[in-house]
Scaffold this active site. Structure first.
Site, PDB file in Angstrom:
ATOM      1  N   SER A   1       0.835  -1.196   0.000  1.00  0.00           N
ATOM      2  CA  SER A   1       0.000   0.000   0.000  1.00  0.00           C
ATOM      3  C   SER A   1       0.870   1.246   0.000  1.00  0.00           C
ATOM      4  O   SER A   1       1.602   1.507   0.964  1.00  0.00           O
ATOM      5  CB  SER A   1      -0.912   0.009   1.222  1.00  0.00           C
ATOM      6  OG  SER A   1      -1.545   1.282   1.299  1.00  0.00           O
TER       7      SER A   1
ATOM      8  N   HIS B   1      -1.096  -1.438  -4.243  1.00  0.00           N
ATOM      9  CA  HIS B   1      -2.386  -1.089  -3.643  1.00  0.00           C
ATOM     10  C   HIS B   1      -2.481   0.430  -3.496  1.00  0.00           C
ATOM     11  O   HIS B   1      -1.622   1.062  -2.880  1.00  0.00           O
ATOM     12  CB  HIS B   1      -2.503  -1.769  -2.282  1.00  0.00           C
ATOM     13  CG  HIS B   1      -3.845  -1.667  -1.643  1.00  0.00           C
ATOM     14  ND1 HIS B   1      -4.910  -2.473  -1.985  1.00  0.00           N
ATOM     15  CD2 HIS B   1      -4.309  -0.848  -0.664  1.00  0.00           C
ATOM     16  CE1 HIS B   1      -5.957  -2.169  -1.233  1.00  0.00           C
ATOM     17  NE2 HIS B   1      -5.631  -1.180  -0.436  1.00  0.00           N
TER      18      HIS B   1
ATOM     19  N   ASP C   1      -4.871   3.460  -2.216  1.00  0.00           N
ATOM     20  CA  ASP C   1      -6.010   3.771  -1.356  1.00  0.00           C
ATOM     21  C   ASP C   1      -6.594   5.135  -1.703  1.00  0.00           C
ATOM     22  O   ASP C   1      -5.967   6.164  -1.463  1.00  0.00           O
ATOM     23  CB  ASP C   1      -5.566   3.762   0.113  1.00  0.00           C
ATOM     24  CG  ASP C   1      -5.293   2.363   0.612  1.00  0.00           C
ATOM     25  OD1 ASP C   1      -6.205   1.520   0.525  1.00  0.00           O
ATOM     26  OD2 ASP C   1      -4.162   2.108   1.076  1.00  0.00           O
TER      27      ASP C   1
ATOM     28  N   MET D   1      -9.365   7.818  -0.873  1.00  0.00           N
ATOM     29  CA  MET D   1     -10.273   8.206   0.230  1.00  0.00           C
ATOM     30  C   MET D   1     -10.803   9.611  -0.033  1.00  0.00           C
ATOM     31  O   MET D   1     -10.059  10.476  -0.500  1.00  0.00           O
ATOM     32  CB  MET D   1      -9.518   8.191   1.562  1.00  0.00           C
ATOM     33  CG  MET D   1      -8.832   6.866   1.870  1.00  0.00           C
ATOM     34  SD  MET D   1      -8.171   6.864   3.544  1.00  0.00           S
ATOM     35  CE  MET D   1      -7.141   5.391   3.504  1.00  0.00           C
TER      36      MET D   1
ATOM     37  N   HIS E   1      -8.275   0.667  -4.320  1.00  0.00           N
ATOM     38  CA  HIS E   1      -9.249   0.461  -3.236  1.00  0.00           C
ATOM     39  C   HIS E   1     -10.010   1.771  -3.042  1.00  0.00           C
ATOM     40  O   HIS E   1      -9.459   2.745  -2.535  1.00  0.00           O
ATOM     41  CB  HIS E   1      -8.457   0.048  -1.981  1.00  0.00           C
ATOM     42  CG  HIS E   1      -9.285  -0.181  -0.764  1.00  0.00           C
ATOM     43  ND1 HIS E   1      -8.720  -0.338   0.484  1.00  0.00           N
ATOM     44  CD2 HIS E   1     -10.631  -0.285  -0.578  1.00  0.00           C
ATOM     45  CE1 HIS E   1      -9.681  -0.544   1.377  1.00  0.00           C
ATOM     46  NE2 HIS E   1     -10.842  -0.502   0.764  1.00  0.00           N
TER      47      HIS E   1
ATOM     48  N   MET F   1     -12.342   3.951  -1.226  1.00  0.00           N
ATOM     49  CA  MET F   1     -13.043   4.219   0.040  1.00  0.00           C
ATOM     50  C   MET F   1     -13.757   5.556  -0.123  1.00  0.00           C
ATOM     51  O   MET F   1     -13.398   6.569   0.486  1.00  0.00           O
ATOM     52  CB  MET F   1     -12.031   4.235   1.197  1.00  0.00           C
ATOM     53  CG  MET F   1     -11.592   2.835   1.581  1.00  0.00           C
ATOM     54  SD  MET F   1     -10.064   2.847   2.525  1.00  0.00           S
ATOM     55  CE  MET F   1      -8.894   2.942   1.193  1.00  0.00           C
TER      56      MET F   1
ATOM     57  N   MET G   1     -11.674  -6.229   5.175  1.00  0.00           N
ATOM     58  CA  MET G   1     -10.903  -5.247   5.947  1.00  0.00           C
ATOM     59  C   MET G   1     -10.603  -5.810   7.329  1.00  0.00           C
ATOM     60  O   MET G   1     -11.503  -6.284   8.028  1.00  0.00           O
ATOM     61  CB  MET G   1     -11.686  -3.936   6.091  1.00  0.00           C
ATOM     62  CG  MET G   1     -11.793  -3.098   4.824  1.00  0.00           C
ATOM     63  SD  MET G   1     -10.235  -2.700   4.027  1.00  0.00           S
ATOM     64  CE  MET G   1      -9.419  -1.716   5.283  1.00  0.00           C
TER      65      MET G   1
ATOM     66  N   ASP H   1      -6.620  -6.504   4.295  1.00  0.00           N
ATOM     67  CA  ASP H   1      -6.022  -5.157   4.300  1.00  0.00           C
ATOM     68  C   ASP H   1      -6.188  -4.557   5.691  1.00  0.00           C
ATOM     69  O   ASP H   1      -7.314  -4.399   6.171  1.00  0.00           O
ATOM     70  CB  ASP H   1      -6.751  -4.313   3.241  1.00  0.00           C
ATOM     71  CG  ASP H   1      -6.227  -2.900   3.106  1.00  0.00           C
ATOM     72  OD1 ASP H   1      -5.195  -2.565   3.728  1.00  0.00           O
ATOM     73  OD2 ASP H   1      -6.860  -2.128   2.363  1.00  0.00           O
TER      74      ASP H   1
HETATM   75  C1  DX5 Z   1      -6.605   1.536   5.338  1.00  0.00           C
HETATM   76  C2  DX5 Z   1      -6.127   1.194   3.955  1.00  0.00           C
HETATM   77  C3  DX5 Z   1      -4.951   0.300   3.921  1.00  0.00           C
HETATM   78  C4  DX5 Z   1      -3.714   0.838   4.606  1.00  0.00           C
HETATM   79  C5  DX5 Z   1      -3.061  -0.352   5.240  1.00  0.00           C
HETATM   80  O1  DX5 Z   1      -7.865   2.067   5.291  1.00  0.00           O
HETATM   81  O2  DX5 Z   1      -7.144   0.574   3.214  1.00  0.00           O
HETATM   82  O3  DX5 Z   1      -4.654  -0.144   2.615  1.00  0.00           O
HETATM   83  O4  DX5 Z   1      -2.800   1.458   3.752  1.00  0.00           O
HETATM   84  O5  DX5 Z   1      -2.005   0.077   6.019  1.00  0.00           O
HETATM   85  P1  DX5 Z   1      -1.300  -0.882   7.082  1.00  0.00           P
HETATM   86  O6  DX5 Z   1      -0.788  -2.081   6.346  1.00  0.00           O
HETATM   87  O7  DX5 Z   1      -0.209  -0.018   7.640  1.00  0.00           O
HETATM   88  O8  DX5 Z   1      -2.334  -1.253   8.110  1.00  0.00           O
HETATM   89 ZN    ZN Z   2      -6.575  -0.362   1.275  1.00  0.00          ZN
END
Ligand code: DX5
Ligand code: ZN
Length: 211
Positions: free
Chosen positions: A8, A33, A35, A37, A66, A68, A137, A172
């Site tokens: 990620s 990956h 993310d 948001m 991903h 969100m 998750m 994740d």
């Molecule tokens: C959190 C994200 C993850 C995040 C994971 O909402 O979806 O992908 O980057 O980070 P770690 O591996 O540090 O928990």
């Molecule tokens: Zn993620």
């Protein structure tokens, strides 16, 4: 056994993103990956379409995006055009699950659906045959560096036992070598890791420990 490792980039150095992408690519990671948001679905704002387009230019890694965000259906086409290979939306963010799966698949990319920690695994069953990936998750989505929630991982066998054999089951949140072992024993085959990889002194070894 071999797992699909998806580092990620949320935990990478955004001012040195290409360098940090190459580091995990050279270490043998197969996916990246990303993310996304929006500050509404989750209380954080991160990456959008232009960043994905720029990343596409510097790597051939499978871009595992991903989402969100609220109303993810509005952003499927822009992320496809930016070069996403997998688009994973949240079950909790959509009204018509079948329609968004159909939309994603109409672009010939992989469709994933994610469930938050408090969402029952049962909601996945009706869509399992249409999805390419289910993301379980193992933290509340929104931030990297949180603690792995073991009870979330217990959803994995229910998905595995009810699915067709090529469904990708991804986890994740709080994944490291130890928690990855718990998840793969339950049947996960794709591991997302942010802090464990990027905050490590030895990124290569961290990636390899998950492969
Ligand atoms: C959190 C994200 C993850 C995040 C994971 O909402 O979806 O992908 O980057 O980070 P770690 O591996 O540090 O928990
Ligand atoms: Zn993620």
């Amino acid at each position: 056994m071999s797992n699909i490792v998806s580092p990620s980039i949320l935990s990478a150095d955004f001012a040195n993103l290409e360098r940090d992408i190459k580091r995990v690519e050279n270490a043998g990671a197969q996916w990246l990956h990303i993310d996304v948001m929006d500050g509404h679905f989750v209380p954080n704002i991160t990456i959008g379409v232009p960043v994905v387009a720029s990343i596409r230019k510097v790597t051939d890694l499978c871009l595992d995006v991903h989402l969100m965000i609220e109303n993810p259906e509005k952003y499927i086409e822009p992320f496809v055009n930016a070069g996403a290979d997998i688009l994973t939306f949240h079950y909790e963010a959509v009204n018509d699950v079948s329609a968004i799966i159909k939309l994603i698949k109409s672009f010939n990319i992989k469709a994933g659906m994610s469930i938050k920690p408090k969402t029952s695994v049962d909601v996945v069953y009706p869509y399992m045959n249409d999805l390419d990936l289910v993301l379980v998750m193992t933290v509340e989505p929104g931030f990297g560096g949180q603690k792995f929630m073991n009870e979330c991982a217990k959803k994995i066998p229910y998905i595995k036992d009810n699915s067709q054999k090529d469904l990708i089951i991804q986890v994740d949140g709080g994944i490291n070598a130890e928690t990855a072992g718990i998840c793969t024993a339950f049947g996960a085959n794709s591991l997302v890791a942010g802090n464990y990889i990027y905050k490590s002194d030895d990124i290569t070894s961290a990636v390899k420990s998950l492969l």
